[in-house]
Design an enzyme around this catalytic site. Structure first.
Site, PDB file in Angstrom:
ATOM      1  N   GLY A  11      51.973  33.127  38.379  1.00 49.86           N
ATOM      2  CA  GLY A  11      52.239  33.857  39.722  1.00 49.86           C
ATOM      3  C   GLY A  11      52.465  32.940  40.712  1.00 49.86           C
ATOM      4  O   GLY A  11      52.860  31.612  40.537  1.00 49.86           O
ATOM      5  N   LYS A  92      39.232  44.726  36.440  1.00 43.00           N
ATOM      6  CA  LYS A  92      38.761  43.888  35.310  1.00 43.00           C
ATOM      7  C   LYS A  92      39.120  42.370  35.505  1.00 43.00           C
ATOM      8  O   LYS A  92      38.231  41.603  35.211  1.00 43.00           O
ATOM      9  CB  LYS A  92      39.499  44.480  34.128  1.00 43.00           C
ATOM     10  CG  LYS A  92      38.948  45.823  33.554  1.00 43.00           C
ATOM     11  CD  LYS A  92      39.921  46.532  32.470  1.00 43.00           C
ATOM     12  CE  LYS A  92      39.486  45.945  31.234  1.00 43.00           C
ATOM     13  NZ  LYS A  92      40.082  46.367  30.117  1.00 43.00           N
ATOM     14  N   ASN A 100      34.443  36.019  32.115  1.00 43.51           N
ATOM     15  CA  ASN A 100      34.894  35.007  30.695  1.00 43.51           C
ATOM     16  C   ASN A 100      35.105  33.706  31.394  1.00 43.51           C
ATOM     17  O   ASN A 100      34.923  32.642  30.610  1.00 43.51           O
ATOM     18  CB  ASN A 100      36.212  35.742  30.270  1.00 43.51           C
ATOM     19  CG  ASN A 100      35.739  36.937  29.553  1.00 43.51           C
ATOM     20  OD1 ASN A 100      34.888  37.128  29.089  1.00 43.51           O
ATOM     21  ND2 ASN A 100      36.711  38.063  29.443  1.00 43.51           N
ATOM     22  N   TYR A 146      40.229  45.761  44.495  1.00 45.26           N
ATOM     23  CA  TYR A 146      40.492  44.356  44.821  1.00 45.26           C
ATOM     24  C   TYR A 146      39.261  43.767  45.544  1.00 45.26           C
ATOM     25  O   TYR A 146      38.567  42.817  44.941  1.00 45.26           O
ATOM     26  CB  TYR A 146      41.804  43.976  45.460  1.00 45.26           C
ATOM     27  CG  TYR A 146      42.052  42.743  46.036  1.00 45.26           C
ATOM     28  CD1 TYR A 146      42.439  41.890  44.503  1.00 45.26           C
ATOM     29  CD2 TYR A 146      42.184  42.011  47.121  1.00 45.26           C
ATOM     30  CE1 TYR A 146      42.954  40.569  44.881  1.00 45.26           C
ATOM     31  CE2 TYR A 146      42.604  40.929  47.246  1.00 45.26           C
ATOM     32  CZ  TYR A 146      43.037  40.099  46.159  1.00 45.26           C
ATOM     33  OH  TYR A 146      43.370  38.738  46.308  1.00 45.26           O
ATOM     34  N   LYS A 150      36.557  41.162  43.814  1.00 47.36           N
ATOM     35  CA  LYS A 150      36.542  39.798  44.454  1.00 47.36           C
ATOM     36  C   LYS A 150      35.078  39.601  44.852  1.00 47.36           C
ATOM     37  O   LYS A 150      34.353  38.504  44.912  1.00 47.36           O
ATOM     38  CB  LYS A 150      37.537  39.659  45.466  1.00 47.36           C
ATOM     39  CG  LYS A 150      38.910  39.416  45.023  1.00 47.36           C
ATOM     40  CD  LYS A 150      39.194  38.330  43.994  1.00 47.36           C
ATOM     41  CE  LYS A 150      40.586  38.244  43.809  1.00 47.36           C
ATOM     42  NZ  LYS A 150      40.818  36.855  42.794  1.00 47.36           N
ATOM     43  N   THR A 176      48.963  34.203  52.585  1.00 49.90           N
ATOM     44  CA  THR A 176      49.733  32.693  52.156  1.00 49.90           C
ATOM     45  C   THR A 176      51.163  33.340  51.752  1.00 49.90           C
ATOM     46  O   THR A 176      51.287  34.340  51.122  1.00 49.90           O
ATOM     47  CB  THR A 176      49.063  32.158  51.190  1.00 49.90           C
ATOM     48  OG1 THR A 176      47.554  31.903  51.525  1.00 49.90           O
ATOM     49  CG2 THR A 176      49.746  31.072  50.760  1.00 49.90           C
TER      50      THR A 176
END
Ligand code: UDP
Length: 328
Positions: A11, A92, A100, A146, A150, A176
């Site tokens: 990304g 997820k 994880n 989202y 978070k 950003t």
């Protein structure tokens, strides 16, 4: 040579982080499921022996052979349009993906830094936003997938810190920008520059009075680097406090690109925050960090990079095959 895993490596931010940590002498393991990432961001790193790449979704069990000293969890869709298109994956990766990565950090005795966001403040009632502000988030709105993932990520990370003694770092990233943003990710800067390059009108949502504060990617990466190596386990805002309205921002892009197109107004998306600006007192005090690149400087660099994009990317995202370099 310290070894670091970077999720979301293909990304925008992930790929810049790969560059930075390789430059600092780290061995870098990149991981990405390539839903929103793009291997062209990593193409220049594939020949390097200190760099490996795994095509894997961190929302499922993560296995990385060998030792790890650090983990940066940066995998996530990051634009409001992406949340609308892939809401479940967004939830997820922020929740299960974080779990994880925390489990992996524990198993490897690695220090982990997770990418949180100014979105944890929602449509903020406190301005500028300090880390102490708890936020104003609509859990069932379009951005909730989202924001809440978070927020869960932060809670889960603190729990691993408290109960397992894991070395954790939490960065709250404000808007950003820079080279390698996806031109069609729907965010305001690539949207405006893409429109200017294609000779289209610039779409301002709402009346353009909402504000954002834009940070150049190199400044952000420096903040991440310093936070990772600090000993501070609580959330730290990293962003550029130079606040601007979206209407003013459109004017700046018109000037920068010299486009003869005009601004047109479209409806404001639901729950679009009215104002956003980081209070960076903590980053200054704890990390000795503050942004160095002005918006005019950063926008020039970004525009030059976008101008180099091939026509097929400008008009449609292309997909190329990097099969030989990718581990599954
Ligand atoms: N925005 C806009 N035109 C666009 C894309 C976005 O006016 O073509 C606005 C959007 O409504 C928001 C601001 O620009 O107020 C920043 O949007 P972005 O999606 O970049 O990030 P975020 O809302 O997550 O800060």
């Amino acid at each position: 040579m310290p070894r670091i895993l970077i999720t979301g490596a293909a990304g925008f931010l992930g790929s810049h982080l790969c560059d930075r940590f390789l430059a600092e002498g780290y061995e870098v393991v990149g991981m990405d499921n390539l839903i929103t990432g793009d291997l062209r961001n990593l193409e220049h790193l594939f020949p390097r022996k200190e760099f490996t790449f795994y095509h894997h979704d961190v929302s499922t069990f993560v296995h990385v052979p060998g030792a790890l000293d650090y983990i940066l969890h940066f995998a996530s869709p990051a634009s409001p349009i992406d949340y609308l298109k892939i809401p479940i994956q967004t939830l997820k990766v922020g929740s299960l993906g974080t779990h994880n990565c925390l489990g992996l950090a524990r198993a490897k005795k690695a220090r982990i830094l997770v990418a949180s966001t100014s979105e944890v403040y929602g449509d903020p009632a406190v301005h500028p936003q300090t880390e102490e502000y708890w936020g104003n988030v609509n859990p069932v709105g379009p951005r909730g997938v989202y924001d809440e993932a978070k927020r869960f990520q932060e809670a889960m990370t603190m729990a691993y810190h408290t109960y397992h003694g894991l070395e954790t770092r939490i960065i709250r990233i404000f808007n950003t920008y820079g080279p390698r943003m996806r031109l069609n990710d729907g965010r305001v800067l690539p949207a405006f520059i893409g429109q200017a390059l294609r000779g289209e009108d610039l779409t301002v949502f709402g009346d353009g009075s909402q504000t954002r504060s834009f940070c150049f990617v190199d400044d952000l990466v420096e903040g991440i680097y310093r936070l990772l190596l600090s000993d501070y386990p609580y959330p730290v805002n990293i962003g550029n406090p130079d606040e601007i309205t979206i209407a003013q921002f459109a004017e700046e892009i018109i000037k920068l690109t010299g486009t003869t197109q005009k601004v047109i107004y479209k409806p404001l998306p639901k729950d679009d925050p009215t104002q956003r600006r980081p209070d960076i007192t903590k980053a200054k005090q704890i990390l000795g960090w503050e942004p160095k690149v002005s918006r005019s400087e950063g926008l020039k660099i970004t525009y030059e990079a976008f101008k180099q994009l091939p026509q097929d990317v400008l008009y449609k995202q292309e997909h190329r095959d990097f099969e030989g370099y990718v581990r599954k």
